[in-house]
Structures are given as structure tokens and as C-alpha cells.
Motif scaffolding. Sequence first.
Motif, PDB file in Angstrom:
ATOM      1  N   GLU A  55      -3.025   5.989  -0.405  1.00 62.17           N
ATOM      2  CA  GLU A  55      -3.788   4.557   0.639  1.00 62.17           C
ATOM      3  C   GLU A  55      -3.731   4.271   1.633  1.00 62.17           C
ATOM      4  OE1 GLU A  55      -4.631   0.314  -1.130  1.00 62.17           O
ATOM      5  OE2 GLU A  55      -3.170   1.262  -2.603  1.00 62.17           O
ATOM      6  N   ASP A  80      -6.011   7.798   3.496  1.00 65.42           N
ATOM      7  CA  ASP A  80      -7.617   7.423   2.880  1.00 65.42           C
ATOM      8  C   ASP A  80      -8.347   7.882   4.346  1.00 65.42           C
ATOM      9  OD1 ASP A  80     -10.387   6.897   1.145  1.00 65.42           O
ATOM     10  OD2 ASP A  80     -10.264   4.552   1.736  1.00 65.42           O
ATOM     11  N   SER A 132      -8.734   9.130  -7.623  1.00 64.41           N
ATOM     12  CA  SER A 132      -8.279   7.747  -7.429  1.00 64.41           C
ATOM     13  C   SER A 132      -6.664   7.281  -8.369  1.00 64.41           C
ATOM     14  CB  SER A 132      -9.000   6.508  -8.450  1.00 64.41           C
ATOM     15  OG  SER A 132      -8.246   6.834  -9.841  1.00 64.41           O
ATOM     16  N   ASN A 186      -6.162  -2.379 -11.554  1.00 62.90           N
ATOM     17  CA  ASN A 186      -7.907  -1.471 -11.069  1.00 62.90           C
ATOM     18  C   ASN A 186      -6.946  -0.329 -10.228  1.00 62.90           C
ATOM     19  OD1 ASN A 186      -8.834  -4.297 -11.358  1.00 62.90           O
ATOM     20  ND2 ASN A 186      -7.832  -4.499  -9.471  1.00 62.90           N
ATOM     21  N   GLU A 187      -8.838   0.990 -10.469  1.00 65.24           N
ATOM     22  CA  GLU A 187      -8.326   2.166  -9.803  1.00 65.24           C
ATOM     23  C   GLU A 187      -8.904   1.340  -8.788  1.00 65.24           C
ATOM     24  OE1 GLU A 187      -8.376   4.381 -11.195  1.00 65.24           O
ATOM     25  OE2 GLU A 187      -7.083   4.007 -12.817  1.00 65.24           O
ATOM     26  N   ILE A 188      -8.213   2.532  -7.862  1.00 61.54           N
ATOM     27  CA  ILE A 188      -8.854   2.226  -5.956  1.00 61.54           C
ATOM     28  C   ILE A 188      -9.352   3.544  -5.644  1.00 61.54           C
ATOM     29  CG2 ILE A 188      -7.542   2.319  -3.806  1.00 61.54           C
ATOM     30  CD1 ILE A 188      -5.187   0.182  -5.247  1.00 61.54           C
ATOM     31  N   LYS A 189     -10.071   3.750  -5.544  1.00 57.07           N
ATOM     32  CA  LYS A 189     -11.261   5.402  -5.136  1.00 57.07           C
ATOM     33  C   LYS A 189     -10.734   5.510  -4.007  1.00 57.07           C
ATOM     34  CE  LYS A 189     -13.168   6.112  -8.534  1.00 57.07           C
ATOM     35  NZ  LYS A 189     -13.475   7.072  -9.794  1.00 57.07           N
ATOM     36  N   GLN A 239       0.921  -1.339  -0.280  1.00 54.75           N
ATOM     37  CA  GLN A 239      -0.020   0.464   0.310  1.00 54.75           C
ATOM     38  C   GLN A 239       1.026   1.007   0.055  1.00 54.75           C
ATOM     39  OE1 GLN A 239      -2.159   1.418   3.850  1.00 54.75           O
ATOM     40  NE2 GLN A 239      -3.538   1.093   2.409  1.00 54.75           N
ATOM     41  N   GLN A 274      -3.906   4.302  -9.290  1.00 57.21           N
ATOM     42  CA  GLN A 274      -3.444   2.440  -9.754  1.00 57.21           C
ATOM     43  C   GLN A 274      -2.259   2.690  -9.029  1.00 57.21           C
ATOM     44  OE1 GLN A 274      -2.571   2.142 -14.265  1.00 57.21           O
ATOM     45  NE2 GLN A 274      -4.433   1.224 -14.113  1.00 57.21           N
ATOM     46  N   ARG A 275      -2.075   1.700  -8.649  1.00 58.37           N
ATOM     47  CA  ARG A 275      -0.664   0.727  -8.221  1.00 58.37           C
ATOM     48  C   ARG A 275       0.333   1.030  -8.976  1.00 58.37           C
ATOM     49  NH1 ARG A 275      -3.254  -3.430  -4.369  1.00 58.37           N
ATOM     50  NH2 ARG A 275      -3.938  -1.954  -2.473  1.00 58.37           N
TER      51      ARG A 275
END
Length: 179
Positions: free
Chosen positions: A93, A96, A124, A132-135, A89, A126-127
Motif C-alpha cells: 500500500e 501505491d 490488488s 476487502n481487496e485493495i487495488k 498499512q 488483502q491485508r
Amino acid sequence: MTEIIKGKSEATQELKKLVQMVSQSNSTVLLRGETGCGKDVVARAIHQFSKRSGDLINVNCAAIPSELLESELFGHEKGAFTGADAKRQGRFEASDNGTLFLDEIGDMPLPLQAKLLRAIETRSIQRVGGKNEIKLNLRLVCATHQNIEKKIDEGHFRADLFYRINVFPIEIHSLSERR
């Protein structure tokens, strides 16, 4: 607020008013002032007096080597690069529902500024190596001692990123001006 920002000078009282005002919103904040004026203290005060439930996460953009900064901010997936033996992470993140404090943003490498701009615009990330998009729900507070406008003119800082982070600018006077 007096526990965090100390002093009774006119400049300090004005600073406290600005912190009180911006802490009640979710606006992105740009703290400007010379080295040692207390930008990190002001960022902590903004977070503490906000209604954000998450943590204040600090990142000194000048202290992390540029080749590691992307992974530090956005995290990475297992196998994304040599040595990425597990998913990790990033600081985005981790912040958040809280506040991400990017100190010395003027030292951020130009290629990474585009990814930061996209993260601010879309809320958002992306790692590194991810699909995947992480909101995210976070407040961004940035700080610099540099003349960002000059860096833009020299081609070392993106003008569009500057306008995204300069939503609520706070100029912090030097300590000698805030006795």
C-alpha cells in the motif's frame, strides 16, 4: 542518470541503457547479480527515471523474519493476530503509484510466494485478517543474488512466480567488471 549509476565502462553504459529503457515502462524487473554489485542503486535509478509519482519502498526479504514478512508486505487489520492492536498499512500500500523493491526475493518463504503471485496477477492485495481487496498501481522491482532456477528445481521457489517477476531481467556485473 550519471548521478546514480557511476562509471564509464562498457558494462556500465549497457546497464544505463537498460535502466533508461525499462524506467519508461511499467514492466516488472528482476535484478540479478552478486552481493554488493549495486542492485539497490539500479532499483533507485529505475524508480527515479520513471514517471511514477509515488515513493520507492524497499523491503529486504532476507532481513525480516518469515513470520512477520506477510504483515510487513500486506499490512494487517486490528485483531488479525496477537499484538495487532491497530490497523496497519503494509509496504504494498505504501508503494501505491510508486515502486516496490523486493530485495533478496530468493529468500522469501514458499507459503508467502503464493500470496505475492496473486498480488502481482491481480494488482490488488488483502491485508492480513482483512476481507476487502485493495487495488494498487505500482511497479515491482525484485532483486536476488541467488540462482532462482536452481531453487525452482529444488522446490524452494515457485516457477510461476519466477515467470511473473522475470519480465525484464537485468544482469548486473560485479564491480570488478565495471571499473
